[in-house]
Design a protein around this motif. Structure first.
Motif, short mmCIF file in Angstrom:
data_model
loop_
_atom_site.label_atom_id
_atom_site.label_comp_id
_atom_site.label_asym_id
_atom_site.label_seq_id
_atom_site.Cartn_x
_atom_site.Cartn_y
_atom_site.Cartn_z
N TYR A 1 0.83 -1.21 0.00
CA TYR A 1 0.00 0.00 0.00
C TYR A 1 0.87 1.26 0.00
CZ TYR A 1 -4.74 -1.86 0.42
OH TYR A 1 -5.96 -2.45 0.15
N LEU A 2 1.99 1.23 0.72
CA LEU A 2 2.89 2.38 0.73
C LEU A 2 3.46 2.62 -0.67
CD1 LEU A 2 4.78 1.69 4.08
CD2 LEU A 2 3.38 3.70 3.61
N GLU A 3 3.83 1.54 -1.33
CA GLU A 3 4.38 1.65 -2.69
C GLU A 3 3.32 2.17 -3.66
OE1 GLU A 3 6.74 -1.11 -6.00
OE2 GLU A 3 5.98 -1.99 -4.14
N ALA A 4 2.09 1.68 -3.50
CA ALA A 4 1.00 2.11 -4.39
C ALA A 4 0.71 3.60 -4.24
CB ALA A 4 -0.26 1.31 -4.11
N ASN A 5 1.02 4.14 -3.06
CA ASN A 5 0.81 5.57 -2.82
C ASN A 5 2.08 6.39 -3.03
OD1 ASN A 5 -2.06 6.16 -1.59
ND2 ASN A 5 -1.42 4.20 -0.73
N ASN A 6 3.08 5.75 -3.68
CA ASN A 6 4.34 6.44 -4.01
C ASN A 6 5.03 7.00 -2.77
OD1 ASN A 6 4.05 6.04 -6.86
ND2 ASN A 6 2.57 7.72 -6.90
N ARG A 7 4.98 6.22 -1.70
CA ARG A 7 5.65 6.62 -0.47
C ARG A 7 6.99 5.89 -0.37
NH1 ARG A 7 3.90 11.00 2.28
NH2 ARG A 7 5.29 10.16 3.87
N PRO A 8 8.05 6.57 0.05
CA PRO A 8 9.36 5.91 0.15
C PRO A 8 9.51 5.04 1.40
CG PRO A 8 9.54 8.21 0.83
CD PRO A 8 8.12 8.02 0.36
N GLU A 9 8.66 5.27 2.40
CA GLU A 9 8.80 4.53 3.65
C GLU A 9 8.46 3.05 3.46
OE1 GLU A 9 6.78 7.06 3.23
OE2 GLU A 9 7.40 8.73 4.51
N ARG A 10 9.10 2.21 4.27
CA ARG A 10 8.80 0.79 4.26
C ARG A 10 8.77 0.27 5.70
NH1 ARG A 10 7.48 2.16 0.11
NH2 ARG A 10 7.97 1.36 -1.97
N VAL A 11 7.94 -0.74 5.91
CA VAL A 11 7.80 -1.35 7.24
C VAL A 11 8.67 -2.59 7.31
CG1 VAL A 11 6.18 -2.40 8.86
CG2 VAL A 11 5.43 -0.50 7.42
N ASP A 12 9.37 -2.75 8.42
CA ASP A 12 10.16 -3.96 8.65
C ASP A 12 9.90 -4.40 10.08
OD1 ASP A 12 12.02 -5.99 8.89
OD2 ASP A 12 13.50 -4.97 7.63
N LEU A 13 9.22 -5.53 10.24
CA LEU A 13 8.83 -6.00 11.57
C LEU A 13 9.90 -6.85 12.24
CD1 LEU A 13 5.08 -6.92 10.92
CD2 LEU A 13 6.03 -4.82 11.85
N ARG A 14 11.03 -7.03 11.59
CA ARG A 14 12.12 -7.77 12.22
C ARG A 14 12.79 -6.92 13.29
NH1 ARG A 14 15.97 -9.00 7.44
NH2 ARG A 14 15.36 -6.84 7.01
N SER A 15 13.42 -7.58 14.24
CA SER A 15 14.17 -6.85 15.26
C SER A 15 15.40 -6.21 14.61
CB SER A 15 14.62 -7.80 16.38
OG SER A 15 15.55 -8.74 15.87
N TYR A 16 15.98 -5.22 15.30
CA TYR A 16 17.19 -4.57 14.77
C TYR A 16 18.30 -5.59 14.55
CZ TYR A 16 15.10 -0.09 16.08
OH TYR A 16 14.28 0.99 16.19
N GLU A 17 18.41 -6.54 15.47
CA GLU A 17 19.47 -7.55 15.37
C GLU A 17 19.28 -8.41 14.12
OE1 GLU A 17 21.48 -11.13 18.06
OE2 GLU A 17 19.77 -9.99 18.82
#
Length: 524
Positions: A203-219
């Protein structure tokens, strides 16, 4: 940036919870619970912008009514410790338009839950405070083709190597229970989280947004970022009232250090790219038999002064003087900085940036164990509090002899599980067994101070790299073939031009008449 938070929980009758009450809370509707004969209503709940029920094809159409669905789900559960529903709280990216929130959650629920035979009840909450989120409730039982609830598990007899049932000394057959569906399998927690991540990014890509979600831990992402410590409601309230806490101070230091390292890594990455480009330009100049001195940083900075002077040829005299003075000051400071750091060639610069990166990484490496230890202290103090609060209940639990009675008591009293979890954590840290709360807090305060001290040299590294970033622009401006060298000359601001002309007229008007005549004679 989108918030990756999502939380899964189970509505349990043993915890005096109700699926009807949970549905009333998230939907904002007034519902009647047949199990306890009470009306469930939460009129103080605000910000409910959408609610909807999704049903599989074999579910009765009457379940489209929220009251009917959840009363039916509760009625089929006969045990005192039944699991009534699964609940999710999903953060929705605020970068997505609000009119797409429902479609996002609907698509996710249809793909992951309805397709497997679950009934879904979801609601979207958005108070306009930048925290849109969805509450999702799922049924725990599957249905047959006629819409009748199926058992959650079935009895399966254990067989020996000959395929025969095994008889126990009591005369009963050895058996075990198997779930009729695998919805409680822990693997789905990871699968559903990942699928929620994918659909958000779509949905972010479809709205031409550069942000992305990553649910993995930092490690797991391979990022050199220290997570902050969970603050809890009490700490949040204290911080909100302006009362600083150890956890709050630690989190502020962690955030500041993470921000510094992010800035430093980005600067180093960009500067290394520039050095590669500068080295290539140097080779080109040498290949053209240009003077080798032309690639020395001080010479390039002086050339930048000449380029800037040429660009201002059509400016007013006052504007030219101001610009030259400003450039001279900046370049003088840059030359002084390069001299202090002993930087004159591209090789010197490359070595300096490499050393700066290693220094920053070393400081960060020193900070990590201190931050980790501070987290451990928080966990130890929390575990001690849990043990103290839950010990009376746990002692009662220990005195119960009969197994079933004991299990029932444990389910009815979450304090037992809290005590066991806290005790297990304290057992992992025997070295802190004899440390008092005061000693641990003093140690934590010292750690916070040490982290703050290590942040100082990190800040210095960042400032050095920022200065080099300015120098980078000036050098690129003076180097033929770069994007900066191709930039069109900046025009003098119109306001400045008008002011300079007004000043010139005023100066001419106030000049002595004799001087004016001399100027006229010279012109003749």
């Amino acid at each position: 940036m989108p918030c990756p938070h999502n939380e899964i929980s189970i509505v349990q009758r043993s915890q005096q919870q109700s699926a009807v009450a949970a549905a009333a809370y998230q939907s904002g509707e007034k519902l009647f619970c047949g199990y306890d004969q009470e009306v469930k209503h939460y009129p103080e709940k605000r910000g409910i912008v959408h609610n909807e029920i999704l049903l599989p094809a074999n579910a009765p159409r009457s379940y489209a009514d929220r009251n009917t669905l959840w009363n039916a789900a509760e009625a089929v559960e006969k045990q005192w410790n039944s699991q009534l529903a699964r609940r999710w709280v999903l953060t929705i990216p605020r970068e997505i338009p609000p009119d797409q929130y429902a479609a996002l959650v609907r698509d996710f629920c249809n793909q992951q839950f309805v397709s497997k035979g679950m009934c879904v009840d979801f609601a979207i909450h958005d108070k306009g405070d930048g925290n849109p989120h969805a509450h999702v409730m799922l049924t725990m039982r599957a249905m047959d083709e006629h819409g009748k609830w199926l058992p959650k598990s079935r009895k399966v007899y254990d067989l020996d190597e000959n395929g025969e049932r095994i008889k126990l000394p009591s005369g009963r057959w050895k058996s075990h229970k198997e779930d009729t569906v695998d919805w409680n399998d822990r693997k789905y927690c990871e699968i559903w989280r990942h699928e929620w991540e994918i659909i958000q990014n779509r949905y972010l890509e479809a709205n031409n947004r550069p942000e992305r979600v990553d649910l993995r831990s930092y490690e797991r992402q391979g990022l050199d970022i220290i997570p902050t410590v969970h603050e809890g409601a009490a700490v949040r309230q204290m911080e909100k009232r302006g009362i600083q806490t150890n956890i709050g101070n630690l989190n502020r230091e962690i955030k500041a250090a993470n921000s510094l390292m992010k800035s430093i890594r980005q600067l180093i990455k960009n500067l290394k790219g520039w050095i590669i480009e500068l080295s290539e330009k140097r080779k080109e100049l040498l290949a053209e038999k240009a003077a080798e001195e032309a690639v020395f940083l001080p010479n390039l900075l002086m050339k930048y002064m000449e380029v800037r002077k040429a660009e201002r040829s059509d400016w007013t005299r006052a504007g030219q003087n101001r610009g030259t003075s400003k450039d001279l000051k900046a370049v003088s400071e840059a030359l002084s900085y390069l001299q202090r750091k002993g930087l004159s060639t591209v090789e010197d610069l490359e070595n300096f940036i490499e050393t700066s990166g290693k220094s920053a990484a070393d400081y960060r490496k020193q900070m990590k164990p201190k931050e980790t230890r501070s987290n451990v202290i928080d966990a130890i103090l929390a575990a001690r509090t849990d043990c103290k609060e839950c010990k009376p209940v746990y002692e009662k639990y220990q005195k119960i002899f009969f197994k079933k009675t004991k299990e029932k008591f444990k389910l009815e009293h979450p304090e037992v599980a809290r005590f066991e979890k806290a005790s297990a954590y304290l057992a992992k840290h025997p070295d802190d067994k004899d440390s008092t709360k005061k000693e641990l807090l003093q140690e934590q305060a010292k750690l916070v101070d040490e982290i703050a001290d290590l942040k100082v040299p990190l800040t210095e590294v960042q400032e050095d790299l920022k200065k080099l970033w300015d120098i980078r622009y000036w050098v690129r401006k003076a180097t033929p073939g770069t994007e900066e060298s191709k930039e069109p000359p900046k025009k003098q601001p119109l306001k400045e031009v008008l002011q300079d002309k007004a000043d010139e007229k005023r100066a001419q008007k106030n000049a002595p008449a004799q001087t004016k005549h001399k100027q006229q004679d010279m012109e003749l």
